[in-house]
Design an enzyme around this catalytic site. Sequence first.
Site, PDB file in Angstrom:
ATOM      1  N   THR A  37      -5.786   6.135   9.996  1.00  0.00           N
ATOM      2  CA  THR A  37      -6.559   7.211   9.365  1.00  0.00           C
ATOM      3  C   THR A  37      -6.106   7.305   7.902  1.00  0.00           C
ATOM      4  O   THR A  37      -5.527   6.372   7.384  1.00  0.00           O
ATOM      5  CB  THR A  37      -6.327   8.536  10.129  1.00  0.00           C
ATOM      6  OG1 THR A  37      -4.915   8.701  10.273  1.00  0.00           O
ATOM      7  CG2 THR A  37      -6.983   8.518  11.483  1.00  0.00           C
ATOM      8  N   THR A  40      -7.459   5.693   2.731  1.00  0.00           N
ATOM      9  CA  THR A  40      -7.636   4.262   2.466  1.00  0.00           C
ATOM     10  C   THR A  40      -8.658   3.601   3.392  1.00  0.00           C
ATOM     11  O   THR A  40      -9.517   2.869   2.898  1.00  0.00           O
ATOM     12  CB  THR A  40      -6.273   3.530   2.542  1.00  0.00           C
ATOM     13  OG1 THR A  40      -5.338   4.261   1.766  1.00  0.00           O
ATOM     14  CG2 THR A  40      -6.380   2.099   2.047  1.00  0.00           C
ATOM     15  N   ASP A  68      -1.769   7.537  15.295  1.00  0.00           N
ATOM     16  CA  ASP A  68      -1.046   8.809  15.313  1.00  0.00           C
ATOM     17  C   ASP A  68      -2.003   9.997  15.422  1.00  0.00           C
ATOM     18  O   ASP A  68      -3.222   9.832  15.319  1.00  0.00           O
ATOM     19  CB  ASP A  68      -0.154   8.934  14.063  1.00  0.00           C
ATOM     20  CG  ASP A  68      -0.849   8.481  12.777  1.00  0.00           C
ATOM     21  OD1 ASP A  68      -2.093   8.385  12.768  1.00  0.00           O
ATOM     22  OD2 ASP A  68      -0.146   8.228  11.785  1.00  0.00           O
ATOM     23  N   ASN A 149       5.621   6.935   0.357  1.00  0.00           N
ATOM     24  CA  ASN A 149       7.058   6.693   0.556  1.00  0.00           C
ATOM     25  C   ASN A 149       7.274   5.519   1.517  1.00  0.00           C
ATOM     26  O   ASN A 149       8.327   5.383   2.123  1.00  0.00           O
ATOM     27  CB  ASN A 149       7.768   7.947   1.073  1.00  0.00           C
ATOM     28  CG  ASN A 149       7.307   8.355   2.465  1.00  0.00           C
ATOM     29  OD1 ASN A 149       6.392   7.757   3.039  1.00  0.00           O
ATOM     30  ND2 ASN A 149       7.926   9.373   3.035  1.00  0.00           N
ATOM     31  N   HIS A 151       5.819   4.934   4.379  1.00  0.00           N
ATOM     32  CA  HIS A 151       5.703   5.122   5.831  1.00  0.00           C
ATOM     33  C   HIS A 151       4.481   4.370   6.373  1.00  0.00           C
ATOM     34  O   HIS A 151       3.497   4.162   5.655  1.00  0.00           O
ATOM     35  CB  HIS A 151       5.713   6.603   6.235  1.00  0.00           C
ATOM     36  CG  HIS A 151       4.519   7.415   5.885  1.00  0.00           C
ATOM     37  ND1 HIS A 151       4.523   8.416   4.949  1.00  0.00           N
ATOM     38  CD2 HIS A 151       3.247   7.405   6.386  1.00  0.00           C
ATOM     39  CE1 HIS A 151       3.338   8.976   4.879  1.00  0.00           C
ATOM     40  NE2 HIS A 151       2.531   8.378   5.737  1.00  0.00           N
ATOM     41  N   GLU A 156       8.489   7.790   9.200  1.00  0.00           N
ATOM     42  CA  GLU A 156       9.085   8.113   7.907  1.00  0.00           C
ATOM     43  C   GLU A 156      10.321   7.235   7.662  1.00  0.00           C
ATOM     44  O   GLU A 156      10.852   6.624   8.603  1.00  0.00           O
ATOM     45  CB  GLU A 156       9.492   9.594   7.904  1.00  0.00           C
ATOM     46  CG  GLU A 156       8.328  10.569   8.092  1.00  0.00           C
ATOM     47  CD  GLU A 156       7.567  10.855   6.792  1.00  0.00           C
ATOM     48  OE1 GLU A 156       7.559   9.980   5.883  1.00  0.00           O
ATOM     49  OE2 GLU A 156       6.967  11.936   6.694  1.00  0.00           O
ATOM     50  N   ARG A 180      -4.750  17.784   1.635  1.00  0.00           N
ATOM     51  CA  ARG A 180      -6.163  17.763   1.246  1.00  0.00           C
ATOM     52  C   ARG A 180      -7.107  17.718   2.442  1.00  0.00           C
ATOM     53  O   ARG A 180      -8.288  18.041   2.319  1.00  0.00           O
ATOM     54  CB  ARG A 180      -6.429  16.578   0.316  1.00  0.00           C
ATOM     55  CG  ARG A 180      -6.197  15.207   0.931  1.00  0.00           C
ATOM     56  CD  ARG A 180      -6.222  14.149  -0.180  1.00  0.00           C
ATOM     57  NE  ARG A 180      -6.219  12.794   0.327  1.00  0.00           N
ATOM     58  CZ  ARG A 180      -5.147  12.174   0.804  1.00  0.00           C
ATOM     59  NH1 ARG A 180      -3.967  12.789   0.857  1.00  0.00           N
ATOM     60  NH2 ARG A 180      -5.227  10.920   1.228  1.00  0.00           N
ATOM     61  N   LYS A 214       0.244   3.964  -4.529  1.00  0.00           N
ATOM     62  CA  LYS A 214       0.928   3.086  -3.574  1.00  0.00           C
ATOM     63  C   LYS A 214       1.781   2.014  -4.264  1.00  0.00           C
ATOM     64  O   LYS A 214       2.388   1.182  -3.614  1.00  0.00           O
ATOM     65  CB  LYS A 214      -0.089   2.396  -2.648  1.00  0.00           C
ATOM     66  CG  LYS A 214      -0.992   3.362  -1.905  1.00  0.00           C
ATOM     67  CD  LYS A 214      -0.179   4.303  -1.017  1.00  0.00           C
ATOM     68  CE  LYS A 214      -0.967   5.489  -0.501  1.00  0.00           C
ATOM     69  NZ  LYS A 214      -2.036   5.165   0.403  1.00  0.00           N
TER      70      LYS A 214
END
Length: 255
Positions: A37, A40, A68, A149, A151, A156, A180, A214
């Site tokens: 999801t 992107t 997820d 970061n 993930h 994470e 958002r 990214k």
Amino acid sequence: MTDWKIVDDDESLSRLAASLFLDAVDENPSIRLGLPTGSTPIGMYDEIVRLFGSGNHSLGRVRTFNLDEYVGIRRDDPGSYFTYMRQHLFDRVDISSAAAHVPCGDPKMLAEIHAAPFEEALKLECNRYERLIEDHGGIDLIFLGLGSNSHIAFNEPGTPFDSRTHVVTLRAPTIAANARFFPTGVVPSRAITMGIGTILAARRIVLLASGTRKRKAINALRLREISEDVPASALHSHSDVLVICDRNAAGQDPA
Ligand code: GLP
């Protein structure tokens, strides 16, 4: 082995990812797919839907497993990944709803499915999801987005590379990045996610990254150092990975 494909922009990334997706489905109509999801893959889903409209492809036999889902919100909450998948893909193609799997983080549904107190039901749900994937024979092809970061799914930095589907407490930057999708401002702080081990067990992996947001994560991946501080670096230990990124993410100016 990690292959790289750097494309001009987000639109080219979406087109390439959609054609890989549909080629794989055409080749194996009952393929088991892992689905992401986030913003992107939206272009990829739009392009799949557009090509599906030509009548030359069917998704009627594929089985899908989402990476997820948030914990603590209703399945039909506008911000849930289940709703996202219906809006962007499931309701727009011929995937059967029984074959489209998303982990469940909806408290009411969890109580019904597992007949256990909430925290216990969450653990049972993680085990159920992991078993479900195994019982289907594993995932053939998984598409991933990339957190800024680094993930992957909701794993994470610091997540063990052999982790399986588990509950995660999201880091503040991840919550902020996903705010958002929650116009009310209340963003879930936990999620159920496939583990890095679950992802690595897929036969083929395609990672998508676009935009300057990214760049840092892509640079870290390019160093080829494998470290749990950089979740996506786990992909270097897999034998069949394709990273598709646009020039903005790759740090190259458009030609
Ligand atoms: C969320 C999702 C990830 C996704 C990431 C990046 O954290 N759980 O699977 O890769 O967002 O999202 P975006 O594509 O919006 O940058």
